[in-house]
Write a protein that holds these residues in place. Structure first.
Motif, PDB file in Angstrom:
ATOM      1  N   ILE A   1      39.022  29.635  43.311  1.00 13.07           N
ATOM      2  CA  ILE A   1      37.881  29.487  42.402  1.00 13.07           C
ATOM      3  C   ILE A   1      38.243  28.578  41.234  1.00 13.07           C
ATOM      4  N   GLU A   2      39.427  28.780  40.691  1.00 10.38           N
ATOM      5  CA  GLU A   2      39.853  27.932  39.560  1.00 10.38           C
ATOM      6  C   GLU A   2      39.962  26.477  39.991  1.00 10.38           C
ATOM      7  N   LYS A   3      40.486  26.282  41.188  1.00 11.36           N
ATOM      8  CA  LYS A   3      40.610  24.913  41.696  1.00 11.36           C
ATOM      9  C   LYS A   3      39.244  24.283  41.928  1.00 11.36           C
ATOM     10  N   ARG A   4      38.296  25.071  42.453  1.00 13.26           N
ATOM     11  CA  ARG A   4      36.991  24.537  42.824  1.00 13.26           C
ATOM     12  C   ARG A   4      36.086  24.328  41.609  1.00 13.26           C
ATOM     13  N   THR A   5      36.217  25.184  40.589  1.00 15.07           N
ATOM     14  CA  THR A   5      35.272  25.136  39.466  1.00 15.07           C
ATOM     15  C   THR A   5      35.913  24.764  38.141  1.00 15.07           C
ATOM     16  N   GLY A   6      37.234  24.856  38.064  1.00 20.34           N
ATOM     17  CA  GLY A   6      37.908  24.610  36.811  1.00 20.34           C
ATOM     18  C   GLY A   6      37.810  25.756  35.827  1.00 20.34           C
ATOM     19  N   GLU A   7      37.256  26.872  36.252  1.00 21.15           N
ATOM     20  CA  GLU A   7      37.051  28.014  35.367  1.00 21.15           C
ATOM     21  C   GLU A   7      38.181  29.030  35.485  1.00 21.15           C
ATOM     22  N   ARG A   8      38.602  29.544  34.338  1.00 19.41           N
ATOM     23  CA  ARG A   8      39.606  30.606  34.304  1.00 19.41           C
ATOM     24  C   ARG A   8      39.014  31.948  33.869  1.00 19.41           C
ATOM     25  N   LYS A   9      37.718  31.969  33.646  1.00 21.05           N
ATOM     26  CA  LYS A   9      37.035  33.229  33.335  1.00 21.05           C
ATOM     27  C   LYS A   9      36.093  33.540  34.492  1.00 21.05           C
ATOM     28  N   ILE A  10      36.325  34.688  35.124  1.00 17.31           N
ATOM     29  CA  ILE A  10      35.643  34.999  36.381  1.00 17.31           C
ATOM     30  C   ILE A  10      35.116  36.431  36.329  1.00 17.31           C
ATOM     31  N   ASN A  11      33.919  36.634  36.885  1.00 25.09           N
ATOM     32  CA  ASN A  11      33.395  37.984  37.116  1.00 25.09           C
ATOM     33  C   ASN A  11      33.757  38.405  38.536  1.00 25.09           C
ATOM     34  N   ALA A  12      34.081  39.673  38.718  1.00 23.14           N
ATOM     35  CA  ALA A  12      34.496  40.152  40.033  1.00 23.14           C
ATOM     36  C   ALA A  12      33.703  41.392  40.417  1.00 23.14           C
ATOM     37  N   ILE A  13      33.392  41.478  41.712  1.00 26.27           N
ATOM     38  CA  ILE A  13      32.721  42.639  42.292  1.00 26.27           C
ATOM     39  C   ILE A  13      33.582  43.168  43.429  1.00 26.27           C
ATOM     40  N   GLY A  14      33.793  44.485  43.461  1.00 24.25           N
ATOM     41  CA  GLY A  14      34.499  45.118  44.566  1.00 24.25           C
ATOM     42  C   GLY A  14      33.631  46.202  45.174  1.00 24.25           C
ATOM     43  N   TYR A  15      33.588  46.244  46.490  1.00 27.30           N
ATOM     44  CA  TYR A  15      32.750  47.209  47.203  1.00 27.30           C
ATOM     45  C   TYR A  15      33.634  48.194  47.955  1.00 27.30           C
ATOM     46  N   CYS A  16      33.399  49.478  47.738  1.00 28.09           N
ATOM     47  CA  CYS A  16      34.120  50.546  48.450  1.00 28.09           C
ATOM     48  C   CYS A  16      35.629  50.356  48.260  1.00 28.09           C
ATOM     49  N   VAL A  17      36.399  50.355  49.356  1.00 25.45           N
ATOM     50  CA  VAL A  17      37.843  50.219  49.220  1.00 25.45           C
ATOM     51  C   VAL A  17      38.224  48.831  48.711  1.00 25.45           C
TER      52      VAL A  17
ATOM     53  N   LEU B   1      31.257  48.865  43.290  1.00 25.32           N
ATOM     54  CA  LEU B   1      30.151  49.430  44.056  1.00 25.32           C
ATOM     55  C   LEU B   1      30.676  50.555  44.933  1.00 25.32           C
ATOM     56  N   THR B   2      30.212  51.778  44.676  1.00 27.06           N
ATOM     57  CA  THR B   2      30.637  52.987  45.403  1.00 27.06           C
ATOM     58  C   THR B   2      32.147  52.966  45.642  1.00 27.06           C
ATOM     59  N   THR B   3      32.877  52.835  44.569  1.00 26.10           N
ATOM     60  CA  THR B   3      34.332  52.683  44.603  1.00 26.10           C
ATOM     61  C   THR B   3      35.014  53.910  44.016  1.00 26.10           C
ATOM     62  N   GLN B   4      35.981  54.437  44.737  1.00 28.72           N
ATOM     63  CA  GLN B   4      36.808  55.525  44.220  1.00 28.72           C
ATOM     64  C   GLN B   4      38.160  54.985  43.757  1.00 28.72           C
TER      65      GLN B   4
END
Length: 614
Positions: free
Chosen positions: A336-352, A378-381
């Motif tokens: 992502i950093e290589k493609r966009t030049g951005e070092r600030k990223i939002n992340a989503i994780g689903y379940c495990v 998202l529905t993450t333990q």
């Protein structure tokens, strides 16, 4: 309206009640019926041969017997309590026989013209007993009530069994529930009025078709039953499902990274990374265009990147959580950093995938890597003290047996996990399809969600073992005792804002468990509760106007107190999340379009790894 003999059993509507008609149960063409029974027996022989052949050739071993061994071991402890005391056993049997006698007495009184109250009534949501003859016909009514009484009696026995630890009692209840579901009179031709009438009307041809389908499903499972739950022919990856435009922009031995094409002229400056579970394939978040969470995110102006995990084989046997973090999540962040030049990223994780994301954040913050600025779970333990029904299958004996089995091939076959997930909801995901497919002889209908559900994945041995031991068995992540990269990691070090979504009816990641885990982080957590379950609670587009969600204060104190004080909102949680993510950063940038000749464009979405079948 004819009198059923009951005041109101809550199961048959007024327009359906009346005296049973014997003509519906009479075979009209004995010759055809006999011929079809012979054909059914012939097809059943083919099914038996399909099951036996791989075992005769040594292609199937005894590893599959471990769940049966654990069931016998568990139920033996349960039975020992009742059989060790004759008086206790007699008392339990007397209760059951007394209930049966009450049903029998009621049946006689009904036939004599009296109006009586039913002894047992199905739950309103129970679809198995909707045919009118479950009420009108005294024989089937007796079977129905006797079954319901026996099932409740079995549940009561488990509850009253002393001397079992909580885990063993929970396992015993689960295994008994499987027997109860399997023994339902609704599952058999001669004890289900609807199936009996259909069989008579079709002269048994439905049974011929059912045995043919059974043979096909055993062959498809290489000697094990691979129960079809939908007509899969209607779905093709990249054509009818997983259709959001995008490109595979990076690939290694473990993952493909997909970047999706923008749908707006401006996009949020922060790119968005989705880390899905490796136990299933990522396109649950990109089903049909109408249900696609990924397509919706792109339409809101997000530059979306998704990790598509490889379907592992023997080559990936030693790839554990460290590899999945380094070669998966961190590889994606670098891409992502290589493609966009951005070092600030939002992340989503689903379940495990969310559990892995949390472990990764706790690890990389020790290295000074602070690229992930928000985490959506998202529905993450992360705290497995009160984990879902999967915990039934996780104890030291079962994990050791599973590790021994995985050591032979280097992975856990995907059909094993698929079978486990189906067993967790056998009344919804097994027996209705057994009846529809193999007794009614009908093809299941097309259903995108069940197509995805059947598209199972393997689990690498090291990864699955680490997950079961560190999360389910020892709960190390929530206690700050998990070791990754030679370091103990702590979720207290994760100080970024967290949006934690639970689902009210989730049996895999129960809402109270997700709530408890929300207290493990070092930063602010927004806890939101969605209606429905593990999948439908997440994949709920706003346009469908289904379900609801609840918001409230911080996830502190008891889950019940939070829920009582929360506010209910109609519809999807997606717009609420969008408002939340915009409060973190509203900065925009020009849309990130793919450029002709870009050397990073490896393949069109959904890529090659998602097409790898077990």
């Amino acid at each position: 309206m004819a009198d059923t003999g009951y005041r109101n059993d809550g199961n048959a509507s007024d327009e359906n009640v009346g005296h049973p008609t014997i003509d519906d149960y009479l075979i009209k063409d004995p010759e055809s019926f006999a011929l079809n029974l012979a054909r059914m027996i012939e097809q059943a022989g083919k099914a038996a041969a399909a099951w036996a052949e791989p075992r005769e050739k040594g292609l199937k071993n005894g590893d599959a017997d471990e769940p049966l061994t654990d069931m016998v071991r568990t139920l033996s402890q349960f039975l020992e309590f009742w059989l060790s005391n004759p008086a206790r056993t007699l008392e339990a049997q007397t209760r059951l026989f007394s209930s049966f006698l009450s049903i029998w007495t009621n049946s006689i009184r009904r036939m004599a013209g009296e109006t009586v109250e039913p002894v047992a009534i199905p739950e309103p949501k129970d679809k198995r007993f909707r045919d009118e003859d479950w009420v009108k016909n005294p024989f089937f009514d007796f079977l129905k009530q006797a079954y319901l009484i026996a099932g409740k009696w079995a549940d009561d026995l488990i509850e009253k069994t002393d001397g079992l630890d909580d885990h063993t009692k929970r396992k015993a209840a689960f295994y008994v529930r499987q027997f109860v579901h399997a023994a339902s009179p609704a599952n058999f031709v001669f004890t289900n009025p609807e199936l009996f009438k259909e069989t008579v009307a079709a002269s048994g041809m439905n049974l011929v078709n059912g045995m043919r389908m059974l043979t096909e499903d055993i062959i498809a499972g290489n000697g094990d039953l691979r129960l079809r739950q939908a007509d899969y022919r209607h779905f093709r990856l990249g054509e009818t499902v997983a259709t959001t435009p995008g490109k595979v922009v990076a690939r290694n031995d473990l993952v493909e990274i997909i970047q999706y094409a923008p749908a707006t002229e401006e996009v949020f400056k922060r790119p968005l990374l989705i880390c899905p579970p490796w136990i299933n394939k990522f396109y649950i978040l990109d089903l049909t265009p109408e249900k696609s969470f990924i397509r919706w995110l792109v339409a809101q102006g997000h530059t979306v990147f998704v990790i598509s995990w490889v379907n592992p084989d023997a080559r990936h046997a030693k790839k554990g959580w460290e590899a999945y973090i380094e070669e998966g999540i961190l590889f994606a962040l670098d891409t992502i950093e290589k493609r966009t030049g951005e070092r600030k990223i939002n992340a989503i994780g689903y379940c495990v995938g969310g559990t892995l994301l949390c472990a990764a954040l706790a690890l990389i913050v020790k290295r000074g890597d602070e690229r992930v600025k928000t985490a959506t779970l998202l529905t993450t333990q992360v705290d497995f003290e009160h984990a879902g029904d999967l915990k039934i299958f996780v104890d030291e004996e079962q994990v050791r047996a599973l590790e021994a089995a995985m050591a032979k091939d280097g992975y856990l076959d995907g059909t094993k996990m698929l079978g486990v997930f189906n067993m967790l909801r056998s009344s919804d995901l097994i027996w209705p399809y057994v009846v529809n497919n193999y007794i009614r002889g009908k093809e299941p209908v097309p259903f995108d969600l069940l197509y995805w559900n059947a598209d199972a994945t393997r689990m690498s041995a090291a990864n699955h073992s680490f997950y079961l031991r560190n999360c389910y068995l020892e709960n190390r992540l929530s206690r700050g005792e998990m070791v990754l990269g030679g370091q103990e990691i702590s979720l207290r070090d994760v100080g970024v804002p967290v949006y934690s979504l639970a689902a009210r009816d989730d049996h895999i990641a129960p809402a109270p468990s997700v709530f408890a885990g929300s207290r493990c982080f070092g930063g602010d957590v927004t806890y939101v509760l969605a209606g429905s379950g593990h999948i439908a609670g997440v994949v709920n587009p706003p346009d469908r106007r289904k379900y609801q969600y609840w918001t409230g204060g911080k996830p502190e104190g008891a889950y019940g107190d939070w829920l009582n004080d929360s506010q209910e909102h109609a519809g999807s949680w997606w717009p609420h999340w969008q408002e939340w993510i915009e409060t973190q950063s509203r900065k925009k940038a020009d849309a990130r379009h793919f450029q002709p000749g870009d050397p990073d464009l490896i393949d069109d979405a959904p890529g090659a790894y998602v097409r790898m079948r077990i």
